[in-house]
Scaffold this active site. Sequence first.
Site, mmCIF file in Angstrom:
data_model
loop_
_atom_site.group_PDB
_atom_site.id
_atom_site.type_symbol
_atom_site.label_atom_id
_atom_site.label_comp_id
_atom_site.label_asym_id
_atom_site.label_seq_id
_atom_site.Cartn_x
_atom_site.Cartn_y
_atom_site.Cartn_z
ATOM 1 N N LYS A 1 -12.238 -9.337 5.325
ATOM 2 C CA LYS A 1 -12.156 -8.661 4.378
ATOM 3 C C LYS A 1 -12.882 -6.930 3.925
ATOM 4 C CE LYS A 1 -8.364 -6.710 1.527
ATOM 5 N NZ LYS A 1 -7.458 -6.075 2.829
ATOM 6 N N LYS B 1 -3.338 -9.722 -1.712
ATOM 7 C CA LYS B 1 -1.916 -9.719 -3.013
ATOM 8 C C LYS B 1 -0.500 -10.695 -3.451
ATOM 9 C CE LYS B 1 1.320 -6.481 -2.213
ATOM 10 N NZ LYS B 1 0.849 -6.710 -0.874
ATOM 11 N N GLY C 1 0.916 -1.417 0.302
ATOM 12 C CA GLY C 1 0.212 -0.674 -0.190
ATOM 13 C C GLY C 1 1.203 1.243 -0.290
ATOM 14 N N ASN C 2 2.117 1.177 0.781
ATOM 15 C CA ASN C 2 2.847 2.580 0.883
ATOM 16 C C ASN C 2 3.483 2.972 -0.470
ATOM 17 O OD1 ASN C 2 3.531 0.566 2.256
ATOM 18 N ND2 ASN C 2 5.638 1.451 2.985
ATOM 19 N N LYS D 1 1.993 -12.233 3.612
ATOM 20 C CA LYS D 1 3.751 -12.864 3.226
ATOM 21 C C LYS D 1 4.354 -13.109 3.386
ATOM 22 C CE LYS D 1 3.473 -7.725 3.478
ATOM 23 N NZ LYS D 1 2.621 -7.262 2.537
HETATM 24 P P1 ADP Z 1 1.017 -3.800 2.635
HETATM 25 O O1 ADP Z 1 0.359 -3.019 2.119
HETATM 26 O O2 ADP Z 1 2.381 -4.432 2.427
HETATM 27 O O3 ADP Z 1 0.532 -5.835 2.506
HETATM 28 P P2 ADP Z 1 0.342 -4.995 5.288
HETATM 29 O O4 ADP Z 1 -0.115 -3.714 6.562
HETATM 30 O O5 ADP Z 1 -0.143 -5.740 4.945
HETATM 31 O O6 ADP Z 1 1.570 -4.063 4.211
HETATM 32 O O7 ADP Z 1 1.350 -5.547 6.187
HETATM 33 C C1 ADP Z 1 2.441 -5.091 6.779
HETATM 34 C C2 ADP Z 1 2.929 -4.649 7.822
HETATM 35 O O8 ADP Z 1 2.441 -6.086 8.905
HETATM 36 C C3 ADP Z 1 3.739 -3.822 8.585
HETATM 37 O O9 ADP Z 1 3.516 -2.620 8.161
HETATM 38 C C4 ADP Z 1 3.615 -4.288 10.402
HETATM 39 O O10 ADP Z 1 3.043 -3.238 11.022
HETATM 40 C C5 ADP Z 1 2.399 -5.248 10.115
HETATM 41 N N1 ADP Z 1 3.314 -6.768 11.063
HETATM 42 C C6 ADP Z 1 2.239 -7.390 11.633
HETATM 43 N N2 ADP Z 1 2.750 -8.853 12.140
HETATM 44 C C7 ADP Z 1 4.391 -8.095 11.993
HETATM 45 C C8 ADP Z 1 5.607 -8.637 12.262
HETATM 46 N N3 ADP Z 1 5.717 -10.195 13.015
HETATM 47 N N4 ADP Z 1 6.733 -8.441 11.941
HETATM 48 C C9 ADP Z 1 6.585 -6.750 11.402
HETATM 49 N N5 ADP Z 1 5.133 -6.542 11.169
HETATM 50 C C10 ADP Z 1 4.486 -7.203 11.081
HETATM 51 MG MG MG Z 2 -1.566 -6.215 2.605
#
Ligand code: ADP
Ligand code: MG
Length: 311
Positions: free
Chosen positions: A128, A212, A10-11, A274
């Site tokens: 979701k 995604k 997203g960012n 991820k």
């Molecule tokens: P994206 O848009 O890149 O998919 P998400 O918000 O879905 O981003 O996922 C990334 C986020 O997951 C990070 O910004 C963090 O806040 C969160 N997160 C949750 N658990 C963890 C973890 N164990 N280690 C690192 N980040 C984590």
């Molecule tokens: Mg995500």
Amino acid sequence: MEKIVVALGGNALQDGNTNPTAEAQLKVIEQTVKYLVDLIDQGYNLVITHGNGPQVGRIVIQNEMGNEVTPAMPLDVCGAMSQGMIGYHMQQVLGNELKSRGINRPVATIATQVIVDEKDEAFKKPTKPIGPFYTKEEAKILEIEKGYNIVEDSGRGYRRVVPSPQPKKIVEIETIKTLIDNNVIVIAVGGGGIPVVEENEKIKGIEAVIDKDLASKLLAEHIDADILIMLTAVEKAAINFGKPNQQWLDVVNTEDMKKYVSEGHFAPGSMLPKVLAGIEFVESKPGRKTIITSLDSVKEALAGSNGTIIM
Ligand code: ADP
Ligand code: MG
């Protein structure tokens, strides 16, 4: 030339602190693209994927608010719109940057459909949240009139929830491969792809949002990529995330990563997909590697000195 699927979070596409105008989105994409073209310049063969959470949410709002004037489009169509919008900006900005650096590569966005299973458990249990917040009264009406699933979202109001089924097959995979083989920089499976189901030898859209990260993994396997990179807001994944004993992860093998998963270190809906996608990609063929990191650390991560690397 190593082939990399880069999944933009997203960012990398919008700045959470500014008004999401077209101009503001373009600015963020301009920054993102500089990092991507650095990789292309280094000789990596990139295939780009991206999320669409905030964007598709806004398209849904625009459609619902305008429904009295012109009919609102269903979610699969909104997903297609988000692929077009983001793909258009990427094509333009990436094209400009490549040209300015004297790199002669065409860029193309593929409106990508991804097949899901109608019997996927996710359809029984939509999780979701998307789009605007409603009052309890509005929520009741929408449940009856549109058949939406609506839940109370952490004290903030009522919100529509949609299923997030597993991606099974990328419909346009042959087109994507052909383009890659012909030197085109491809942008595909945006927002996890447009969810479709197979019915009597035909496919048709279904209202859902595919993750995604999982869709990017599927693409990476099918195009025989060497590396899957998921670019997100954090430099690394961590265990005991957000706790005093938090520990960032550097190079991790799949066995250890699975152990961390089973211990519940990664939040569902954000880091968990991820990590799961990353493990599956690495296990799908020897030599494959996954990197979870942020945009500004990606170069170091490819050199092995930053990011969480699953091998
Ligand atoms: P994206 O848009 O890149 O998919 P998400 O918000 O879905 O981003 O996922 C990334 C986020 O997951 C990070 O910004 C963090 O806040 C969160 N997160 C949750 N658990 C963890 C973890 N164990 N280690 C690192 N980040 C984590
Ligand atoms: Mg995500």
